[in-house]
Design an enzyme around this catalytic site. Structure first.
Site, PDB file in Angstrom:
ATOM      1  N   GLY A  49       0.819  -1.199   0.000  1.00 56.12           N
ATOM      2  CA  GLY A  49       0.000   0.000   0.000  1.00 56.12           C
ATOM      3  C   GLY A  49       0.856   1.253   0.000  1.00 56.12           C
ATOM      4  N   HIS A  50       1.850   1.264  -0.882  1.00 58.51           N
ATOM      5  CA  HIS A  50       2.764   2.400  -0.966  1.00 58.51           C
ATOM      6  C   HIS A  50       3.523   2.349  -2.285  1.00 58.51           C
ATOM      7  CE1 HIS A  50       5.218  -0.887   0.759  1.00 58.51           C
ATOM      8  NE2 HIS A  50       6.166  -0.382  -0.007  1.00 58.51           N
ATOM      9  N   ALA A  51       4.299   3.403  -2.511  1.00 56.77           N
ATOM     10  CA  ALA A  51       5.255   3.477  -3.619  1.00 56.77           C
ATOM     11  C   ALA A  51       6.561   3.989  -3.030  1.00 56.77           C
ATOM     12  CB  ALA A  51       4.759   4.422  -4.707  1.00 56.77           C
TER      13      ALA A  51
END
Length: 131
Positions: A49-51
């Site tokens: 749930g990130h970059a």
């Protein structure tokens, strides 16, 4: 900028059991600075749930299976199922992802181009979309 892609790793077949190996720059475009893995993920849980701003990553399903969901700035999504230990998913910087649908005893291996740096994470989807 590079794009996500599946990378096939060498597979040496042997009746005693197969072997796969990785070498920096021969099989992917960065030097490994960090390795981590996830395991014992309870049913229905989601990881990621990130970059990353600058970090590159390879994700490999060493055991079991799971789905990597890539989200793009136009809100479209792509699902990539990983279930073989002889290929991995290359993620360039600025690739939003989460991982879901872990099978029992799934083991995901992550090879990273950078040491852990909380400042490299983009954890807010709206902030990511505005880049």
């Amino acid at each position: 900028m590079s794009k996500t892609k599946i990378i096939d790793f060498p597979k040496i077949k042997d009746p005693r059991g197969n072997l796969t190996f990785l070498q920096n720059f021969d099989h992917f475009p960065f030097e490994i600075q960090r390795v981590f893995w996830t395991y014992d993920v309870p049913g229905g849980e989601v990881r990621g749930g990130h970059a990353y701003k600058i970090q590159e990553e390879i994700i490999i399903a060493l055991s079991g299976s799971f789905d990597v969901i890539l989200r793009y700035k136009d809100n479209s999504e792509e699902k990539i199922s990983l279930n073989r230990s002889y290929y991995g998913l290359y993620l360039p910087p600025l690739t939003w992802r989460h991982i879901e649908n872990f099978s029992t005893n799934a083991l995901s291996l992550h090879l990273s181009s950078s040491l852990y740096d909380e400042n490299d994470y983009i954890r807010d989807l709206d902030a990511y979309k505005s880049l």
